[in-house]
Design a protein around this motif. Sequence first.
Motif, PDB file in Angstrom:
ATOM      1  N   VAL A 116       0.706  -0.983   0.172  1.00 12.80           N
ATOM      2  CA  VAL A 116       0.159  -0.285  -0.448  1.00 12.80           C
ATOM      3  C   VAL A 116       1.031   1.204   0.192  1.00 12.80           C
ATOM      4  O   VAL A 116       1.196   1.010   0.512  1.00 12.80           O
ATOM      5  CB  VAL A 116      -1.035   0.061   1.736  1.00 12.80           C
ATOM      6  CG1 VAL A 116      -1.839   1.021   1.194  1.00 12.80           C
ATOM      7  CG2 VAL A 116      -1.986  -1.541   1.513  1.00 12.80           C
ATOM      8  N   ARG A 132       1.970   5.348   0.140  1.00 14.59           N
ATOM      9  CA  ARG A 132       1.939   6.662   1.122  1.00 14.59           C
ATOM     10  C   ARG A 132       0.540   7.977   0.412  1.00 14.59           C
ATOM     11  O   ARG A 132       0.005   7.938  -0.824  1.00 14.59           O
ATOM     12  CB  ARG A 132       2.968   7.871   0.734  1.00 14.59           C
ATOM     13  CG  ARG A 132       3.403   8.764   1.952  1.00 14.59           C
ATOM     14  CD  ARG A 132       3.875   9.693   2.148  1.00 14.59           C
ATOM     15  NE  ARG A 132       4.928   8.704   2.301  1.00 14.59           N
ATOM     16  CZ  ARG A 132       6.443   8.937   2.166  1.00 14.59           C
ATOM     17  NH1 ARG A 132       6.975   9.977   1.716  1.00 14.59           N
ATOM     18  NH2 ARG A 132       7.541   8.496   2.651  1.00 14.59           N
ATOM     19  N   GLU A 183      -2.903   6.242  -0.155  1.00 18.65           N
ATOM     20  CA  GLU A 183      -3.982   5.571   0.017  1.00 18.65           C
ATOM     21  C   GLU A 183      -4.220   5.245   1.010  1.00 18.65           C
ATOM     22  O   GLU A 183      -6.117   4.339   1.070  1.00 18.65           O
ATOM     23  CB  GLU A 183      -3.095   4.843  -0.684  1.00 18.65           C
ATOM     24  CG  GLU A 183      -2.743   4.821  -1.998  1.00 18.65           C
ATOM     25  CD  GLU A 183      -2.076   3.393  -3.016  1.00 18.65           C
ATOM     26  OE1 GLU A 183      -2.291   3.745  -4.185  1.00 18.65           O
ATOM     27  OE2 GLU A 183      -1.521   2.088  -2.570  1.00 18.65           O
ATOM     28  N   TRP A 184      -4.197   5.140   2.632  1.00 21.74           N
ATOM     29  CA  TRP A 184      -4.292   4.395   3.333  1.00 21.74           C
ATOM     30  C   TRP A 184      -5.410   5.008   3.659  1.00 21.74           C
ATOM     31  O   TRP A 184      -6.888   4.089   4.333  1.00 21.74           O
ATOM     32  CB  TRP A 184      -3.405   4.584   4.121  1.00 21.74           C
ATOM     33  CG  TRP A 184      -2.663   3.007   4.632  1.00 21.74           C
ATOM     34  CD1 TRP A 184      -1.153   3.961   4.458  1.00 21.74           C
ATOM     35  CD2 TRP A 184      -2.072   2.258   4.964  1.00 21.74           C
ATOM     36  NE1 TRP A 184      -0.146   2.784   4.709  1.00 21.74           N
ATOM     37  CE2 TRP A 184      -0.948   1.722   4.868  1.00 21.74           C
ATOM     38  CE3 TRP A 184      -3.516   1.306   4.719  1.00 21.74           C
ATOM     39  CZ2 TRP A 184      -0.779   0.152   4.889  1.00 21.74           C
ATOM     40  CZ3 TRP A 184      -3.028  -0.122   5.383  1.00 21.74           C
ATOM     41  CH2 TRP A 184      -2.111  -0.597   5.491  1.00 21.74           C
ATOM     42  N   LEU A 206      -7.838   3.069   1.948  1.00 19.39           N
ATOM     43  CA  LEU A 206      -8.201   1.764   1.444  1.00 19.39           C
ATOM     44  C   LEU A 206      -9.104   1.722   2.657  1.00 19.39           C
ATOM     45  O   LEU A 206      -9.940   0.514   2.423  1.00 19.39           O
ATOM     46  CB  LEU A 206      -7.148   1.749   2.202  1.00 19.39           C
ATOM     47  CG  LEU A 206      -7.031   0.076   2.185  1.00 19.39           C
ATOM     48  CD1 LEU A 206      -7.450  -1.068   0.899  1.00 19.39           C
ATOM     49  CD2 LEU A 206      -5.020  -0.360   2.086  1.00 19.39           C
ATOM     50  N   LEU A 207      -8.586   1.898   3.901  1.00 17.75           N
ATOM     51  CA  LEU A 207      -9.108   1.293   5.734  1.00 17.75           C
ATOM     52  C   LEU A 207     -10.947   1.481   5.479  1.00 17.75           C
ATOM     53  O   LEU A 207     -11.626   0.720   5.985  1.00 17.75           O
ATOM     54  CB  LEU A 207      -8.262   2.423   7.324  1.00 17.75           C
ATOM     55  CG  LEU A 207      -7.076   2.440   6.764  1.00 17.75           C
ATOM     56  CD1 LEU A 207      -6.647   3.173   8.287  1.00 17.75           C
ATOM     57  CD2 LEU A 207      -6.969   0.153   7.817  1.00 17.75           C
TER      58      LEU A 207
END
Length: 426
Positions: A10, A12, A14-15, A18-19
């Motif tokens: 994953v 930087r 995108e977290w 994504l979460l």
Amino acid sequence: MEAASGGGRVQRGEWPALLVSFAYFFCVLTAYYVIRPVREQLAAAVGSTQLPWFYGATFLATLALTPLFAALVSRYRRRVMVPVVYGFFVLCLLGFIPFFVDTSLLGPRLLGVVFFVWVSVFNLFVVSVFWIFMSDVWTPLQARRLFPLIAIAGTLGSLAGPMLTRSLVDAIGVAPLLMVSASLLGLATLLSVLVGRWARDHRLAAAADDAPLGGGMLDGLRQIVADPFMRNMAILLVLADGIGGVNYALLADYSGATFASDEARTAFAATVDLATNSLIILLQAGITWWLMPALGPGRVLVVWAVIAMAALGLVIVADDPYAPLLAGMPAVALATIISRGLAFGMAEPARHALFTQVPRNERYKGQNAVDTAVWRFGDLLVALSMNAGRALGVGIAGFAAFGAGAAALAAAIGWRLSRRGTRTDA
């Protein structure tokens, strides 16, 4: 352009999306799997020979709703369309509660048919809308890396749903389970708003493009006929239905012949779901996550189809497909667990990743038509074919061979799509 060498990592930035996407899909699949065992025991109670009636009604309902969905996305922005679709299904869930509290309002048989059809439509639309939304948020190369991870959330939800059903159904009954499902889908609606807002604020991929699509309500069905990619995806889905439909019908017959009560059939269906979904999460986390960035989604479809052929071969060569084998499961149950595990652990993330390569109009209309109307047409076609086979004296091994043949054709389609994907990503 994003580097393809990122593997399964994953990146930087995108977290956050994504979460939230992860939690969103968890709620969607948990909501469905809470009520899925109720539908399954209704099918087992009447036997697989009656499935064409259920599938026919489901196909007609889906065919009627697909143009309405196309009309909705033609006129309204994504930020309006997604909550409206989920809100509609939440209200339907709440509307069923009085009929399960007092089954005499409709009668048990009519309620069973209506609920089977509605849950089948509910499943396809809420999941289809989720994946279309994901295809609109992430780029094709991001989809290769992230869709297997996002799919894990759905698998966790499909584990949580049967566990909730098994633990609650004897204590509270069926009607309150509908409230649990409605609450989870309501939470999914809120999460869809959050991920859409985050994507717009950060201009993630093409997510800032939130304009209505225009066009007509029959565009999705036309695209399946006119566009070679959509046509291949539709054929692939019908072939996948050939695999899953054979296993589903054989398992329904086994359950109906083996278990006498509604509760026992519901518990068995939940057990199969738990075993299947455990395999799915192992595949998604341990194999698909690194395999799809390395091979691409088309070649992953080939791997899925080849292993599905081997699983159906287990039924073909078994002396007694109903005899207990591994962990007390008969061959028909093991084939179902393996085939369904592969379908959702490998094939579905790969299939949805391929849709990121097409324009928004085709994602929201053509993809939805494939994921709903074509899917249910495949259900009906497989069920009618199996009834015709029974009339001709085809047995369990013959049906398994039919499913294996569908897997072989699916492998050929996957290989063709893999070549298209290579040209697209170049």
